[in-house]
Design a protein around this motif. Structure first.
Motif, short mmCIF file in Angstrom:
data_model
loop_
_atom_site.label_atom_id
_atom_site.label_comp_id
_atom_site.label_asym_id
_atom_site.label_seq_id
_atom_site.Cartn_x
_atom_site.Cartn_y
_atom_site.Cartn_z
N UNK A 115 -36.37 51.31 15.08
CA UNK A 115 -35.95 49.85 14.57
C UNK A 115 -34.03 49.88 14.21
N UNK A 116 -33.33 48.83 14.48
CA UNK A 116 -31.73 48.68 14.43
C UNK A 116 -31.56 47.94 13.20
N UNK A 117 -31.15 48.06 11.79
CA UNK A 117 -31.01 47.04 10.68
C UNK A 117 -29.07 47.42 10.69
N UNK A 118 -28.74 45.80 10.66
CA UNK A 118 -28.06 45.30 10.48
C UNK A 118 -27.67 44.14 10.14
N UNK A 119 -27.05 44.11 8.87
CA UNK A 119 -26.63 42.21 8.30
C UNK A 119 -26.00 41.22 8.92
N UNK A 120 -26.92 40.21 8.84
CA UNK A 120 -26.19 38.98 9.76
C UNK A 120 -25.52 38.05 8.51
N UNK A 121 -25.01 38.76 7.78
CA UNK A 121 -24.01 37.81 6.80
C UNK A 121 -22.60 37.57 7.67
N UNK A 122 -22.06 38.24 8.45
CA UNK A 122 -20.99 37.88 9.23
C UNK A 122 -21.52 36.54 10.59
N UNK A 123 -23.09 36.69 10.58
CA UNK A 123 -23.34 35.22 11.55
C UNK A 123 -23.46 34.01 10.68
N UNK A 124 -23.31 34.27 9.16
CA UNK A 124 -23.60 33.52 8.71
C UNK A 124 -23.10 31.64 8.76
N UNK A 125 -22.07 31.85 8.59
CA UNK A 125 -21.04 30.77 8.60
C UNK A 125 -21.45 29.81 10.20
N UNK A 126 -20.87 31.15 11.43
CA UNK A 126 -21.16 30.33 12.55
C UNK A 126 -22.77 29.90 13.04
N UNK A 127 -23.82 30.12 12.60
CA UNK A 127 -25.03 29.74 12.39
C UNK A 127 -24.89 28.29 12.03
N UNK A 128 -24.54 28.33 10.34
CA UNK A 128 -24.29 27.08 10.42
C UNK A 128 -23.46 25.83 10.30
N UNK A 129 -22.34 26.74 11.01
CA UNK A 129 -21.71 24.99 11.78
C UNK A 129 -22.53 25.57 14.02
N UNK A 130 -23.15 25.25 13.84
CA UNK A 130 -23.71 25.84 15.06
C UNK A 130 -24.35 24.78 14.49
#
Length: 91
Positions: free
Chosen positions: A9-24
């Motif tokens: 399992x590789x865990x990492x935060x998705x917080x840096x992607x939040x704005x990009x996903x919203x804009x997408x």
């Protein structure tokens, strides 16, 4: 796993992607609205922007995974799409 192979399992935060996903999502909505009434050149321009956000999201994702796994462009793009689908909220 059933065959005894270890699960990683590789865990990492998705917080840096939040704005990009919203804009997408916003540009995807614009694209679907444009399909109904815009000119082909307007649709193409919006689609280019949509692809740009998708590429940016997959690039950020690759940076986040760089020290954990090796991913090529196709894999990171599909993984970004999967993350978007999993975060899709019915409006």
């Amino acid at each position: 796993m059933a065959d005894g192979a270890p699960v990683v399992a590789h865990l990492f935060s998705l917080t840096p992607l939040r704005r990009i996903v919203k804009d997408y999502f916003m540009i995807c909505d614009s694209y679907y609205q444009a399909i109904r009434s815009a000119t082909p050149s307007q649709i193409e321009a919006i689609d280019m922007g949509r692809r740009g956000f998708h590429d940016e999201g997959s690039r950020v994702l690759m940076e986040r995974l760089r020290k954990k796994v090796r991913v090529d462009f196709g894999y990171r793009a599909r993984l970004f799409t999967l993350i978007c689908v999993l975060h899709w909220k019915d409006s």
